[in-house]
Design an enzyme around this catalytic site. Structure first.
Site, mmCIF file in Angstrom:
data_model
loop_
_atom_site.group_PDB
_atom_site.id
_atom_site.type_symbol
_atom_site.label_atom_id
_atom_site.label_comp_id
_atom_site.label_asym_id
_atom_site.label_seq_id
_atom_site.Cartn_x
_atom_site.Cartn_y
_atom_site.Cartn_z
ATOM 1 N N GLY A 20 0.570 -0.855 0.446
ATOM 2 C CA GLY A 20 -0.202 0.079 -0.153
ATOM 3 C C GLY A 20 1.034 0.864 -0.089
ATOM 4 O O GLY A 20 2.399 1.195 0.400
ATOM 5 N N ASP A 179 0.102 8.622 15.856
ATOM 6 C CA ASP A 179 0.047 10.466 15.257
ATOM 7 C C ASP A 179 1.482 10.174 14.516
ATOM 8 O O ASP A 179 2.387 11.177 15.372
ATOM 9 C CB ASP A 179 -0.521 10.564 16.382
ATOM 10 C CG ASP A 179 -1.139 12.311 15.270
ATOM 11 O OD1 ASP A 179 -0.078 12.974 14.960
ATOM 12 O OD2 ASP A 179 -2.307 12.588 15.703
ATOM 13 N N HIS A 180 1.865 10.551 13.553
ATOM 14 C CA HIS A 180 2.795 10.956 12.598
ATOM 15 C C HIS A 180 3.135 12.317 13.460
ATOM 16 O O HIS A 180 4.740 12.673 13.158
ATOM 17 C CB HIS A 180 3.179 10.571 11.334
ATOM 18 C CG HIS A 180 2.296 11.481 9.859
ATOM 19 N ND1 HIS A 180 0.949 11.486 10.179
ATOM 20 C CD2 HIS A 180 3.213 12.640 9.385
ATOM 21 C CE1 HIS A 180 0.506 12.190 9.115
ATOM 22 N NE2 HIS A 180 1.795 12.848 8.572
ATOM 23 N N HIS A 242 -4.712 14.328 14.589
ATOM 24 C CA HIS A 242 -2.926 15.943 14.677
ATOM 25 C C HIS A 242 -3.067 16.903 15.336
ATOM 26 O O HIS A 242 -2.185 17.244 15.590
ATOM 27 C CB HIS A 242 -2.475 15.827 13.045
ATOM 28 C CG HIS A 242 -2.135 14.511 12.174
ATOM 29 N ND1 HIS A 242 -2.149 13.737 12.731
ATOM 30 C CD2 HIS A 242 -2.797 13.935 11.137
ATOM 31 C CE1 HIS A 242 -1.939 12.998 11.939
ATOM 32 N NE2 HIS A 242 -2.134 13.318 11.144
HETATM 33 C C1 BG6 Z 1 -2.665 12.363 7.680
HETATM 34 C C2 BG6 Z 1 -3.783 12.852 6.593
HETATM 35 O O1 BG6 Z 1 -3.027 11.344 8.477
HETATM 36 O O2 BG6 Z 1 -1.689 13.335 7.541
HETATM 37 C C3 BG6 Z 1 -3.821 13.128 5.230
HETATM 38 O O3 BG6 Z 1 -4.849 11.870 7.035
HETATM 39 C C4 BG6 Z 1 -3.118 14.183 5.288
HETATM 40 O O4 BG6 Z 1 -5.287 13.401 4.831
HETATM 41 C C5 BG6 Z 1 -1.430 13.829 5.830
HETATM 42 O O5 BG6 Z 1 -2.499 14.520 3.569
HETATM 43 C C6 BG6 Z 1 -0.606 14.555 5.924
HETATM 44 O O6 BG6 Z 1 0.650 14.531 6.793
HETATM 45 P P1 BG6 Z 1 1.623 15.278 6.575
HETATM 46 O O7 BG6 Z 1 2.570 15.002 7.155
HETATM 47 O O8 BG6 Z 1 1.893 15.637 4.993
HETATM 48 O O9 BG6 Z 1 1.435 16.590 7.042
#
Ligand code: BG6
Length: 492
Positions: A20, A179-180, A242
């Site tokens: 994926g 939660d990255h 987030h």
């Molecule tokens: C994800 C969302 O968790 O975070 C996405 O599902 C979003 O919709 C993304 O685009 C944003 O992550 P980053 O690290 O690119 O700001």
């Protein structure tokens, strides 16, 4: 200043959903980076698994492509890449049937003590079935850890269900809800700023802070994710996780340590102190929007409905909210939150706006005096800037200028900012849960979000249209300007 490698124990990682998007764009490149940096022990193994039939060679070739596509050429060395690719193996498994599980079990072998990371980069419906199969094949060993991605549920009730299913097989201290945003470099820096300096903490309250803004703006549309996105919307996709996590890190009390529960206990208190938003105040405190066709990054782009391929949808691609925290530290300090797709530029930042000076000693010729702002920029150009008033240098009388004190050091010292996933995966291997969401946090966030979703639903008002490439519906500007404040612009 150099980056430092913290050694980790030998481990096996099994990525479910290995074919994926998340795995290909983020996980494989992140693992390569850590390997290239010398952090991955010699005998660590990486298994990809998914339903698709694929040979080892095909998987390795695809992983190589992921690294070449997503890692900067200057960070790719043939020796590191070969070493990394030699760790990879593919095992086909089907989460919903017995297919492939004996093979996975045989590939992993019996080693009760070895650190095992099961990373579920799959749809949440598969979390329960995968855990069940892992358990029935004796793969939930004493050092096995489970990593799950959002969405964890669509509301409180479904989040409960997902957490219950997982919890049957993995105790909470071995569940890592990613939660990255918590792994981003500047988010770490926020903790350092707040808790490694005596300067800010005495001012970190309603007596000195006027308001806080959190913006996560994207220029991309939903594109190929429209199917998922239409069932979620911006509030579920970005705010429930987030943005509320960022709000917690800004607003929490100093924890007693950086231990996982010490930090998470404090975040939980913030979530529980959020003032409810419901039918009575939803119109005043929230704005929903949906993008129409327009221009983004210089080119014409389609609207949300065209991307979705449906004549109508009530899903919001933009949301702005005024949140309040009912506790001693923050009473009366609004937290303005906004996020959206197809906005004017890609920028994620936290702005802590201090109060205005109580009295000016300068005459009109000195120019206007702006309030101090601490701007924590997550992306792009990660860094921290403190906006101050100074005297314009040189002769010509007292003229004031608003300038940023730049506290971004990574570039100056030539340090590469690691991707959030690099840090987070290694934290799982180390068994450090500080940057992962505990079950009660996720559920507390839903407890705040659910009434907003319900209020919107009963209102039956469609989201306000906004043209792609703008800052969202004008009502979002009104939301903050009604209070005599404005959204921060970097050259403010
Ligand atoms: C994800 C969302 O968790 O975070 C996405 O599902 C979003 O919709 C993304 O685009 C944003 O992550 P980053 O690290 O690119 O700001």
């Amino acid at each position: 200043m150099v980056s430092r490698i913290v050694e980790v124990d030998p481990f096996d990682i099994v990525v479910f959903g290995a074919t994926g998007d998340l795995s290909r764009r983020k996980l494989i490149p992140a693992l390569y980076h850590r390997d290239h940096a010398g952090q991955v022990p010699a005998d660590a193994r990486i298994f990809g698994t998914a339903r698709r039939h694929m040979t080892n060679e095909e998987f390795v070739a695809d992983a190589k492509k992921c690294v070449l596509d997503h890692v900067k050429a200057t960070d790719i060395e043939t020796a590191s890449l070969d070493r990394f690719l030699a760790r990879l193996a593919y095992v086909g498994t089907d989460a919903t049937s017995a297919e492939g599980w004996d093979d996975l079990s045989a590939a992993l072998g019996r080693d009760e003590e070895r650190v095992r990371v099961y990373y579920l980069a799959t749809a949440p419906e598969l979390f329960g079935p995968i855990c069940e199969r892992l358990a029935s094949h004796g793969l939930v060993t004493s050092n096995a850890r489970l990593v799950v991605e959002k969405p964890i549920g669509k509301n409180l009730e479904s989040a409960h269900q997902v957490n219950d299913q997982i919890g049957k097989y993995f105790p909470e201290e071995r569940v890592y809800r990613i939660d990255h945003y918590l792994g981003k470099e500047t988010v770490q820096n926020l903790m350092a700023l707040r808790f490694a300096n005596a300067l800010f903490e005495p001012l970190w309250n309603s007596a000195h802070i006027d308001h806080v803004q959190i913006t996560v703006a994207e220029t991309l549309g939903v594109e190929s994710r429209a199917g998922y996105y239409d069932t979620a919307g911006a509030l579920r996709d970005m705010v429930q996780n987030h943005i509320l996590q960022l709000l917690c890190l800004v607003a929490m009390e100093p924890p007693t340590s950086l231990g996982a529960d010490a930090v998470r206990d404090e975040k939980l208190k913030v979530l529980k102190s959020l003032k409810p938003v419901d039918e009575a105040n939803v119109d005043l405190l929230t704005v929903r929007g949906q993008y129409k066709a327009g221009a983004s990054a210089g080119g014409a782009v389609a609207g949300y409905l065209e991307e979705l391929g449906k004549p109508s949808s009530e899903t919001e691609t933009f949301v702005a909210l005024k949140a309040e925290i009912n506790n001693w530290r923050w009473a009366g300090v609004p937290f303005y939150l906004r996020t959206g797709k197809r906005l004017a530029s890609r920028v994620s930042e936290i702005v802590v706006a201090f109060r205005h000076i109580p009295h000016s000693v300068f005459d009109g010729g000195a120019g206007p005096i702006s309030n101090n702002r601490l701007v924590i920029r997550l992306q792009p150009d990660e860094g921290v800037r403190l906006w101050l008033m100074i005297k314009d240098p040189g002769p010509g009388g007292m003229r004031l200028q608003y300038v940023p004190l730049d506290m971004s050091f990574a570039e100056a010292f030539g340090v590469r900012n690691p991707d959030a996933y690099e840090r987070l995966i290694m934290d799982v291997v180390r068994g450090n849960q500080t940057l992962f969401m505990r079950r009660d946090e996720v559920e507390a966030a839903w407890t705040w979000v659910d009434p907003i979703l319900e209020a919107w639903k009963s209102r039956r008002e469609p989201p306000k249209p906004y043209v792609s490439g703008t800052w969202g519906p004008s009502a979002a500007v009104a939301l903050i300007e009604r209070d005599g404040r404005t959204w921060h612009e970097d050259d403010a």
